[in-house]
Write a protein that holds these residues in place. Structure first.
Motif, PDB file in Angstrom:
ATOM      1  N   THR A 223       0.844  -1.202   0.000  1.00  0.00           N
ATOM      2  CA  THR A 223       0.000   0.000   0.000  1.00  0.00           C
ATOM      3  C   THR A 223       0.880   1.254   0.000  1.00  0.00           C
ATOM      4  OG1 THR A 223      -0.115  -0.002   2.422  1.00  0.00           O
ATOM      5  CG2 THR A 223      -1.876  -1.147   1.259  1.00  0.00           C
ATOM      6  N   ILE A 224       0.450   2.229  -0.785  1.00  0.00           N
ATOM      7  CA  ILE A 224       1.160   3.516  -0.806  1.00  0.00           C
ATOM      8  C   ILE A 224       0.130   4.609  -0.546  1.00  0.00           C
ATOM      9  CG2 ILE A 224       2.647   5.089  -2.114  1.00  0.00           C
ATOM     10  CD1 ILE A 224       3.746   2.755  -3.647  1.00  0.00           C
ATOM     11  N   ASP A 225       0.127   5.140   0.667  1.00  0.00           N
ATOM     12  CA  ASP A 225      -0.803   6.197   1.042  1.00  0.00           C
ATOM     13  C   ASP A 225      -0.065   7.517   1.203  1.00  0.00           C
ATOM     14  OD1 ASP A 225      -3.354   4.780   1.328  1.00  0.00           O
ATOM     15  OD2 ASP A 225      -2.379   3.702   2.977  1.00  0.00           O
ATOM     16  N   GLY A 226      -0.818   8.593   1.147  1.00  0.00           N
ATOM     17  CA  GLY A 226      -0.205   9.902   1.373  1.00  0.00           C
ATOM     18  C   GLY A 226      -1.050  10.999   0.769  1.00  0.00           C
ATOM     19  N   PRO A 227      -0.680  12.250   1.031  1.00  0.00           N
ATOM     20  CA  PRO A 227      -1.466  13.380   0.505  1.00  0.00           C
ATOM     21  C   PRO A 227      -1.223  13.599  -0.985  1.00  0.00           C
ATOM     22  CG  PRO A 227       0.464  14.182   1.676  1.00  0.00           C
ATOM     23  CD  PRO A 227       0.461  12.685   1.838  1.00  0.00           C
TER      24      PRO A 227
ATOM     25  N   HIS B 124      -0.396  -5.955 -10.119  1.00  0.00           N
ATOM     26  CA  HIS B 124      -1.546  -5.149 -10.514  1.00  0.00           C
ATOM     27  C   HIS B 124      -1.466  -3.808  -9.779  1.00  0.00           C
ATOM     28  CE1 HIS B 124      -3.400  -8.594 -12.456  1.00  0.00           C
ATOM     29  NE2 HIS B 124      -2.963  -9.307 -11.432  1.00  0.00           N
ATOM     30  N   LEU B 125      -2.232  -2.847 -10.291  1.00  0.00           N
ATOM     31  CA  LEU B 125      -2.237  -1.517  -9.675  1.00  0.00           C
ATOM     32  C   LEU B 125      -3.675  -1.096  -9.387  1.00  0.00           C
ATOM     33  CD1 LEU B 125      -0.740   1.203  -8.982  1.00  0.00           C
ATOM     34  CD2 LEU B 125      -1.146   1.868 -11.355  1.00  0.00           C
ATOM     35  N   LEU B 126      -3.908  -0.602  -8.181  1.00  0.00           N
ATOM     36  CA  LEU B 126      -5.214  -0.018  -7.854  1.00  0.00           C
ATOM     37  C   LEU B 126      -5.011   1.475  -7.610  1.00  0.00           C
ATOM     38  CD1 LEU B 126      -8.165   0.208  -6.874  1.00  0.00           C
ATOM     39  CD2 LEU B 126      -7.400  -0.613  -4.635  1.00  0.00           C
ATOM     40  N   ASP B 127      -5.627   2.294  -8.467  1.00  0.00           N
ATOM     41  CA  ASP B 127      -5.629   3.742  -8.270  1.00  0.00           C
ATOM     42  C   ASP B 127      -6.981   4.058  -7.619  1.00  0.00           C
ATOM     43  OD1 ASP B 127      -5.874   6.466  -8.474  1.00  0.00           O
ATOM     44  OD2 ASP B 127      -5.665   6.560 -10.659  1.00  0.00           O
TER      45      ASP B 127
ATOM     46  N   SER C  85     -11.288  -6.322  -4.679  1.00  0.00           N
ATOM     47  CA  SER C  85     -11.297  -7.276  -5.792  1.00  0.00           C
ATOM     48  C   SER C  85     -10.051  -7.135  -6.675  1.00  0.00           C
ATOM     49  CB  SER C  85     -12.562  -7.094  -6.630  1.00  0.00           C
ATOM     50  OG  SER C  85     -12.483  -5.890  -7.365  1.00  0.00           O
ATOM     51  N   PHE C  86      -9.280  -6.076  -6.461  1.00  0.00           N
ATOM     52  CA  PHE C  86      -8.049  -5.891  -7.244  1.00  0.00           C
ATOM     53  C   PHE C  86      -6.904  -6.767  -6.729  1.00  0.00           C
ATOM     54  CE2 PHE C  86      -8.505  -2.334 -10.241  1.00  0.00           C
ATOM     55  CZ  PHE C  86      -9.789  -1.931  -9.928  1.00  0.00           C
ATOM     56  N   ARG C  87      -7.115  -7.397  -5.573  1.00  0.00           N
ATOM     57  CA  ARG C  87      -6.048  -8.206  -4.980  1.00  0.00           C
ATOM     58  C   ARG C  87      -5.949  -9.544  -5.713  1.00  0.00           C
ATOM     59  NH1 ARG C  87      -5.290  -8.831   1.493  1.00  0.00           N
ATOM     60  NH2 ARG C  87      -3.161  -9.638   1.470  1.00  0.00           N
ATOM     61  N   LYS C  88      -5.122  -9.584  -6.716  1.00  0.00           N
ATOM     62  CA  LYS C  88      -4.977 -10.803  -7.526  1.00  0.00           C
ATOM     63  C   LYS C  88      -3.496 -11.116  -7.685  1.00  0.00           C
ATOM     64  CE  LYS C  88      -9.162 -10.525 -10.291  1.00  0.00           C
ATOM     65  NZ  LYS C  88      -9.588  -9.336 -10.999  1.00  0.00           N
ATOM     66  N   ALA C  89      -3.193 -12.409  -7.850  1.00  0.00           N
ATOM     67  CA  ALA C  89      -1.807 -12.832  -8.027  1.00  0.00           C
ATOM     68  C   ALA C  89      -1.223 -12.193  -9.290  1.00  0.00           C
ATOM     69  CB  ALA C  89      -1.758 -14.350  -8.144  1.00  0.00           C
TER      70      ALA C  89
ATOM     71  N   ALA D  58      -1.415  -0.772  -4.127  1.00  0.00           N
ATOM     72  CA  ALA D  58      -2.639  -0.007  -3.923  1.00  0.00           C
ATOM     73  C   ALA D  58      -2.310   1.422  -3.510  1.00  0.00           C
ATOM     74  CB  ALA D  58      -3.505  -0.677  -2.864  1.00  0.00           C
ATOM     75  N   ASP D  59      -2.770   2.361  -4.327  1.00  0.00           N
ATOM     76  CA  ASP D  59      -2.444   3.781  -4.131  1.00  0.00           C
ATOM     77  C   ASP D  59      -3.673   4.519  -3.593  1.00  0.00           C
ATOM     78  OD1 ASP D  59      -2.478   6.532  -4.753  1.00  0.00           O
ATOM     79  OD2 ASP D  59      -1.878   6.273  -6.830  1.00  0.00           O
ATOM     80  N   GLY D  60      -3.534   5.232  -2.480  1.00  0.00           N
ATOM     81  CA  GLY D  60      -4.682   5.969  -1.962  1.00  0.00           C
ATOM     82  C   GLY D  60      -4.404   6.738  -0.695  1.00  0.00           C
ATOM     83  N   ARG D  61      -5.450   6.823   0.138  1.00  0.00           N
ATOM     84  CA  ARG D  61      -5.334   7.556   1.396  1.00  0.00           C
ATOM     85  C   ARG D  61      -5.475   6.622   2.605  1.00  0.00           C
ATOM     86  NH1 ARG D  61      -5.398  10.626  -2.310  1.00  0.00           N
ATOM     87  NH2 ARG D  61      -5.744  12.838  -2.431  1.00  0.00           N
ATOM     88  N   ASP D  62      -6.284   5.545   2.392  1.00  0.00           N
ATOM     89  CA  ASP D  62      -6.606   4.640   3.504  1.00  0.00           C
ATOM     90  C   ASP D  62      -6.339   3.183   3.128  1.00  0.00           C
ATOM     91  OD1 ASP D  62      -8.556   4.427   1.591  1.00  0.00           O
ATOM     92  OD2 ASP D  62     -10.217   4.279   2.997  1.00  0.00           O
TER      93      ASP D  62
END
Ligand code: C5P
Length: 228
Positions: free
Chosen positions: A10-14, A33-36, A122-126, A131-135
Motif C-alpha cells: 500500500t502507498i498512502d499519502g497526501p 496489478h495496480l489499484l488507483d 477485488s483488485f487483490r490478484k496474483a 494499492a495507491d490511496g489515502r486509507d
C-alpha cells in the motif's frame, strides 16, 4: 498447507506526494496489478455529476456509488490506462479539478466508502497488488504485507502542483496553492471517516528533494522479499 495470501503493497499519502507516479512505476517493476483508488472516487463523483445529483444528497450519491460500473482498460499499445464509467471512457474528465473536488466531497460520505470497499479489494490478484490511496494501509488492506506512507513538505507539493498547472497554461500563484494545500492537509487529517494518517506499521518516506527514481528504489527494496 496454508496458502500465502496475495501480497499487497500500500502507498498512502497526501496529493502531491508523488504517490501516483511512484505506485505506477513500482507496480510495473514488480509486474503486479495496480489499484488507483482515487480514480474510483473520481469516477463516482463524475457519475454523480452526469446524473445531475446534488452532492450533499448522501442517499442519492450512495446509490450512485453502489450502481456505477467502473472499469479499467490497458490499451494494447502500452499507453495510459483508460477508465470506463458506465461504459464511457472518462479518463480525461476524471483528471479535472471539478472531478477532484466532487471526489473529495463524496469521499467524506461513509456509505460511499463502504460501497467501494469490495470493489477495491477485488483488485487483490496474483502475483500481487500495489494499492495507491489515502486509507489503503489503514482501512482497505489492513493486512497488507508492505505499507508505505509517502509525504513531502507542503512547500514542495505546492511547487510540484504550480509547475503542473503552469505547464497547462493556468494562471496561479505559488502562495495561493500553498495555502490551499495546507488547508486540505488539515481537513484530510481531521475528517472523521478514514482520516489521512499513516498505518501504525507503515514505513514513512519523505520525498522532499528526492528524485523519483530514488523513491522507487526505496519502495522496491521494501518489496524485495515478496518478488518472485
Ligand atoms: O488521489 P486522487 O487525487 O485521485 O483522489 C481524489 C480524491 O478522492 C481525494 O482528494 C480524496 O478526497 C479521495 N480519496 C479518498 N480515499 C482514497 C483515494 C481518494 O478519500 N483511498
Amino acid at each position: 498447507m496454508t496458502r500465502r495470501p496475495v501480497p499487497v503493497l500500500t502507498i498512502d499519502g497526501p496529493s502531491g506526494s508523488g504517490k501516483g507516479t511512484i505506485s505506477r512505476r513500482v507496480a510495473e517493476a514488480l509486474g503486479w496489478h495496480l489499484l488507483d483508488s482515487g480514480a474510483l472516487y473520481r469516477a463516482v463523483g463524475f457519475a454523480a455529476g452526469m446524473e445531475g445529483l446534488d452532492l450533499s444528497d448522501t442517499e442519492a450519491v450512495t446509490r450512485c456509488a453502489q450502481t456505477t460500473r467502473i472499469g479499467f482498460r490497458d490499451p494494447k499499445d502500452g499507453g495510459e490506462t483508460r477508465v470506463l464509467v458506465n461504459g464511457l471512457d472518462a479518463t480525461d474528465e476524471l483528471r479535472t479539478e471539478t472531478c477532484g473536488a466532487a471526489a473529495s466531497a463524496i469521499a467524506a460520505i461513509p456509505a460511499v466508502r463502504a460501497a467501494l470497499l469490495d470493489k477495491q479489494r477485488s483488485f487483490r490478484k496474483a502475483p500481487g497488488l500495489v494499492a495507491d490511496g489515502r486509507d489503503m494501509g489503514t482501512v482497505v488492506f489492513p493486512d497488507a504485507e508492505i505499507k508505505v506512507f509517502l509525504t513531502a513538505s507542503a512547500e514542495e507539493r505546492a511547487r510540484r502542483r504550480y509547475k503542473q498547472l503552469k505547464e497547462k497554461g493556468l494562471n496561479v500563484t505559488l502562495a495561493t496553492l500553498l495555502r490551499e494545500i495546507q488547508a486540505r492537509d488539515v481537513r484530510d487529517a481531521a475528517r472523521t471517516v478514514a482520516p489521512l494518517r499513516p498505518a501504525a506499521d507503515a514505513v514513512l518516506i519523505d520525498s522532499t528533494g528526492m528524485p523519483i527514481e530514488q523513491v522507487v528504489a526505496k519502495v522496491l527494496e521494501l518489496a524485495r522479499k515478496y518478488r518472485q
